[in-house]
Design a protein around this motif. Structure first.
Motif, PDB file in Angstrom:
ATOM      1  N   ALA A 168      15.002  63.484  27.496  1.00 33.25           N
ATOM      2  CA  ALA A 168      13.616  63.816  27.823  1.00 33.25           C
ATOM      3  C   ALA A 168      12.825  64.166  26.563  1.00 33.25           C
ATOM      4  CB  ALA A 168      13.577  64.975  28.821  1.00 33.25           C
ATOM      5  N   VAL A 169      13.394  65.009  25.715  1.00 38.32           N
ATOM      6  CA  VAL A 169      12.709  65.421  24.483  1.00 38.32           C
ATOM      7  C   VAL A 169      12.503  64.229  23.558  1.00 38.32           C
ATOM      8  CG1 VAL A 169      12.987  66.779  22.353  1.00 38.32           C
ATOM      9  CG2 VAL A 169      13.421  67.826  24.581  1.00 38.32           C
ATOM     10  N   LEU A 170      13.534  63.414  23.390  1.00 42.31           N
ATOM     11  CA  LEU A 170      13.422  62.260  22.487  1.00 42.31           C
ATOM     12  C   LEU A 170      12.474  61.198  23.039  1.00 42.31           C
ATOM     13  CD1 LEU A 170      17.125  62.010  21.330  1.00 42.31           C
ATOM     14  CD2 LEU A 170      15.145  62.629  19.923  1.00 42.31           C
ATOM     15  N   ALA A 171      12.500  60.976  24.332  1.00 41.15           N
ATOM     16  CA  ALA A 171      11.578  60.000  24.933  1.00 41.15           C
ATOM     17  C   ALA A 171      10.141  60.449  24.723  1.00 41.15           C
ATOM     18  CB  ALA A 171      11.880  59.827  26.419  1.00 41.15           C
ATOM     19  N   LEU A 172       9.885  61.705  24.992  1.00 45.21           N
ATOM     20  CA  LEU A 172       8.530  62.243  24.829  1.00 45.21           C
ATOM     21  C   LEU A 172       8.105  62.225  23.360  1.00 45.21           C
ATOM     22  CD1 LEU A 172       6.108  63.566  26.227  1.00 45.21           C
ATOM     23  CD2 LEU A 172       7.212  65.767  25.849  1.00 45.21           C
ATOM     24  N   THR A 225       9.344  60.464  20.726  1.00 44.31           N
ATOM     25  CA  THR A 225       9.207  59.132  20.117  1.00 44.31           C
ATOM     26  C   THR A 225       7.961  58.417  20.661  1.00 44.31           C
ATOM     27  OG1 THR A 225      10.735  58.130  21.714  1.00 44.31           O
ATOM     28  CG2 THR A 225      11.656  58.826  19.591  1.00 44.31           C
ATOM     29  N   ARG A 226       7.634  58.684  21.912  1.00 47.36           N
ATOM     30  CA  ARG A 226       6.422  58.079  22.502  1.00 47.36           C
ATOM     31  C   ARG A 226       5.164  58.699  21.914  1.00 47.36           C
ATOM     32  NH1 ARG A 226       3.995  53.978  23.780  1.00 47.36           N
ATOM     33  NH2 ARG A 226       2.650  54.005  25.566  1.00 47.36           N
ATOM     34  N   CYS A 227       5.120  60.019  21.852  1.00 46.09           N
ATOM     35  CA  CYS A 227       3.912  60.718  21.385  1.00 46.09           C
ATOM     36  C   CYS A 227       3.712  60.622  19.876  1.00 46.09           C
ATOM     37  CB  CYS A 227       3.964  62.182  21.803  1.00 46.09           C
ATOM     38  SG  CYS A 227       3.804  62.429  23.572  1.00 46.09           S
ATOM     39  N   PHE A 228       4.755  60.862  19.112  1.00 45.51           N
ATOM     40  CA  PHE A 228       4.604  60.927  17.665  1.00 45.51           C
ATOM     41  C   PHE A 228       4.722  59.573  16.968  1.00 45.51           C
ATOM     42  CE2 PHE A 228       6.303  65.272  18.626  1.00 45.51           C
ATOM     43  CZ  PHE A 228       5.110  65.942  18.422  1.00 45.51           C
ATOM     44  N   PHE A 229       5.504  58.667  17.548  1.00 46.94           N
ATOM     45  CA  PHE A 229       5.723  57.379  16.887  1.00 46.94           C
ATOM     46  C   PHE A 229       5.173  56.202  17.689  1.00 46.94           C
ATOM     47  CE2 PHE A 229       9.206  60.191  15.482  1.00 46.94           C
ATOM     48  CZ  PHE A 229       8.911  60.229  14.127  1.00 46.94           C
ATOM     49  N   GLU A 230       4.602  56.495  18.865  1.00 49.56           N
ATOM     50  CA  GLU A 230       4.058  55.469  19.753  1.00 49.56           C
ATOM     51  C   GLU A 230       5.073  54.372  20.044  1.00 49.56           C
ATOM     52  OE1 GLU A 230       0.391  54.261  17.936  1.00 49.56           O
ATOM     53  OE2 GLU A 230      -0.516  56.232  18.237  1.00 49.56           O
ATOM     54  N   ARG A 231       6.312  54.784  20.175  1.00 52.28           N
ATOM     55  CA  ARG A 231       7.411  53.861  20.456  1.00 52.28           C
ATOM     56  C   ARG A 231       7.592  53.781  21.964  1.00 52.28           C
ATOM     57  NH1 ARG A 231      11.757  51.071  22.075  1.00 52.28           N
ATOM     58  NH2 ARG A 231      13.311  50.602  20.501  1.00 52.28           N
ATOM     59  N   PRO A 232       7.505  52.578  22.552  1.00 48.65           N
ATOM     60  CA  PRO A 232       7.761  52.486  23.988  1.00 48.65           C
ATOM     61  C   PRO A 232       9.187  52.950  24.299  1.00 48.65           C
ATOM     62  CG  PRO A 232       7.264  50.310  23.064  1.00 48.65           C
ATOM     63  CD  PRO A 232       7.230  51.289  21.947  1.00 48.65           C
ATOM     64  N   VAL A 233       9.344  53.678  25.373  1.00 53.04           N
ATOM     65  CA  VAL A 233      10.669  54.159  25.765  1.00 53.04           C
ATOM     66  C   VAL A 233      11.417  53.004  26.426  1.00 53.04           C
ATOM     67  CG1 VAL A 233      11.943  55.826  27.162  1.00 53.04           C
ATOM     68  CG2 VAL A 233       9.798  56.493  26.048  1.00 53.04           C
ATOM     69  N   THR A 234      12.605  52.705  25.891  1.00 50.55           N
ATOM     70  CA  THR A 234      13.418  51.609  26.424  1.00 50.55           C
ATOM     71  C   THR A 234      14.833  52.116  26.717  1.00 50.55           C
ATOM     72  OG1 THR A 234      14.058  50.885  24.203  1.00 50.55           O
ATOM     73  CG2 THR A 234      12.099  49.842  25.160  1.00 50.55           C
ATOM     74  N   VAL A 267      13.260  53.961  16.497  1.00 50.03           N
ATOM     75  CA  VAL A 267      11.841  54.195  16.226  1.00 50.03           C
ATOM     76  C   VAL A 267      11.244  53.044  15.421  1.00 50.03           C
ATOM     77  CG1 VAL A 267      10.219  55.684  14.957  1.00 50.03           C
ATOM     78  CG2 VAL A 267      11.951  56.703  16.439  1.00 50.03           C
ATOM     79  N   LEU A 268      11.990  52.527  14.456  1.00 48.89           N
ATOM     80  CA  LEU A 268      11.455  51.500  13.555  1.00 48.89           C
ATOM     81  C   LEU A 268      11.403  50.096  14.153  1.00 48.89           C
ATOM     82  CD1 LEU A 268      13.114  52.473  10.163  1.00 48.89           C
ATOM     83  CD2 LEU A 268      10.749  52.865  10.900  1.00 48.89           C
ATOM     84  N   TYR A 269      12.228  49.809  15.132  1.00 47.90           N
ATOM     85  CA  TYR A 269      12.438  48.437  15.595  1.00 47.90           C
ATOM     86  C   TYR A 269      11.140  47.654  15.799  1.00 47.90           C
ATOM     87  CZ  TYR A 269      13.928  44.434  18.268  1.00 47.90           C
ATOM     88  OH  TYR A 269      14.115  43.145  18.703  1.00 47.90           O
ATOM     89  N   TYR A 270      10.193  48.163  16.559  1.00 53.85           N
ATOM     90  CA  TYR A 270       8.973  47.419  16.871  1.00 53.85           C
ATOM     91  C   TYR A 270       7.979  47.392  15.722  1.00 53.85           C
ATOM     92  CZ  TYR A 270      10.428  47.041  21.724  1.00 53.85           C
ATOM     93  OH  TYR A 270      11.114  46.735  22.871  1.00 53.85           O
ATOM     94  N   ARG A 271       8.233  48.139  14.672  1.00 52.25           N
ATOM     95  CA  ARG A 271       7.331  48.189  13.522  1.00 52.25           C
ATOM     96  C   ARG A 271       7.739  47.205  12.423  1.00 52.25           C
ATOM     97  NH1 ARG A 271       4.705  53.613  13.079  1.00 52.25           N
ATOM     98  NH2 ARG A 271       5.147  54.611  15.059  1.00 52.25           N
ATOM     99  N   LEU A 272       8.869  46.574  12.589  1.00 55.83           N
ATOM    100  CA  LEU A 272       9.417  45.726  11.530  1.00 55.83           C
ATOM    101  C   LEU A 272       9.162  44.248  11.793  1.00 55.83           C
ATOM    102  CD1 LEU A 272      12.871  47.524  11.176  1.00 55.83           C
ATOM    103  CD2 LEU A 272      10.915  47.685   9.615  1.00 55.83           C
ATOM    104  N   PRO A 273       9.082  43.462  10.712  1.00 53.98           N
ATOM    105  CA  PRO A 273       9.018  42.006  10.886  1.00 53.98           C
ATOM    106  C   PRO A 273      10.349  41.496  11.452  1.00 53.98           C
ATOM    107  CG  PRO A 273       8.796  42.630   8.547  1.00 53.98           C
ATOM    108  CD  PRO A 273       8.959  43.886   9.334  1.00 53.98           C
ATOM    109  N   PRO A 274      10.394  40.253  11.891  1.00 52.51           N
ATOM    110  CA  PRO A 274      11.559  39.745  12.629  1.00 52.51           C
ATOM    111  C   PRO A 274      12.927  39.927  11.964  1.00 52.51           C
ATOM    112  CG  PRO A 274       9.745  38.210  12.820  1.00 52.51           C
ATOM    113  CD  PRO A 274       9.305  39.266  11.846  1.00 52.51           C
ATOM    114  N   VAL A 275      13.095  39.556  10.721  1.00 51.37           N
ATOM    115  CA  VAL A 275      14.426  39.650  10.102  1.00 51.37           C
ATOM    116  C   VAL A 275      14.855  41.114   9.947  1.00 51.37           C
ATOM    117  CG1 VAL A 275      15.812  39.165   8.041  1.00 51.37           C
ATOM    118  CG2 VAL A 275      14.349  37.381   9.010  1.00 51.37           C
ATOM    119  N   PRO A 276      14.031  41.981   9.380  1.00 49.24           N
ATOM    120  CA  PRO A 276      14.445  43.390   9.314  1.00 49.24           C
ATOM    121  C   PRO A 276      14.648  44.011  10.714  1.00 49.24           C
ATOM    122  CG  PRO A 276      12.691  42.994   7.751  1.00 49.24           C
ATOM    123  CD  PRO A 276      12.813  41.755   8.593  1.00 49.24           C
TER     124      PRO A 276
END
Length: 186
Positions: free
Chosen positions: A88-92, A94-103, A153-162
């Motif tokens: 719960a804490v990590l989902a909230l 990562t969503r709020c501070f890093f705008e990472r969709p929860v998966t 956290v980084l996954y969606y912020r990176l280009p395809p190969v990284p």
């Protein structure tokens, strides 16, 4: 009482799960992947095998750990509550501070970390895990989990190969941790 045989077999299955999941990931998610025919079938078989070996591994290890925990007063409930709260804490956060969709990967990271820590704590309390293994394994699980969260956290912020490489790290680390547990118990 319980024995470590299920824990060993379960972690061997978890190592196989990580390898199969990694193979599926490489087939379907490497940049510009367009799997078809036999390769696509292999990929589908790998993810089905990963699901089966993952569930089997957790079941085998969890069964024996629960039996050992029952005789050594290591409550799994504390770990389950910790997992729910951590997720719960990590989902909230990562969503709020890093705008990472929860998966579902976040759930897998948290569940894996807490399950491994429960195994280590239980085996250590039952004197079934010789020193310095509890420290080594706990440290590895915590460091690997931190790395996995950074990758998450980084996954969606990176280009395809990284991003592809970033997605492989948690699978490789989970496999390494499973092999380490088997080595510690043999």
């Amino acid at each position: 009482m319980g024995s470590v045989y299920g824990v060993i077999a379960g972690h061997a299955l978890l190592a196989l799960c990580a390898a199969l999941y990694l193979t599926w990931w490489a087939i379907f998610f490497r940049p510009k992947a367009r799997p078809s025919g036999l390769i696509r079938g292999v990929g589908v078989a790998c993810i089905a095998g990963a699901a089966a070996t993952g569930l089997g591994g957790v079941g085998a290890a969890g069964w024996d750990i629960a039996r050992i925990a029952g005789t050594h007063s290591t409550s799994g409930w504390k770990f389950l509550i910790a997992a729910v709260l951590a997720h719960a804490v990590l989902a909230l956060s990562t969503r709020c501070f890093f705008e990472r969709p929860v998966t579902s990967e976040l759930l897998l990271i948290v569940a894996w970390c807490v399950f491994e820590l429960w195994c280590i704590a239980t085996l250590s309390k039952a004197d079934m895990l010789a020193e310095p293994w509890p420290t080594i394994l706990s440290g590895a699980v915590l460091v690997f989990s931190a790395i996995n969260l950074v990758c998450y956290v980084l996954y969606y912020r990176l280009p395809p190969v990284p991003a592809f490489i970033d997605g492989t790290a948690p699978l490789v680390l989970a496999g390494i941790a499973a092999v380490m547990m088997v080595a510690a118990l043999l």
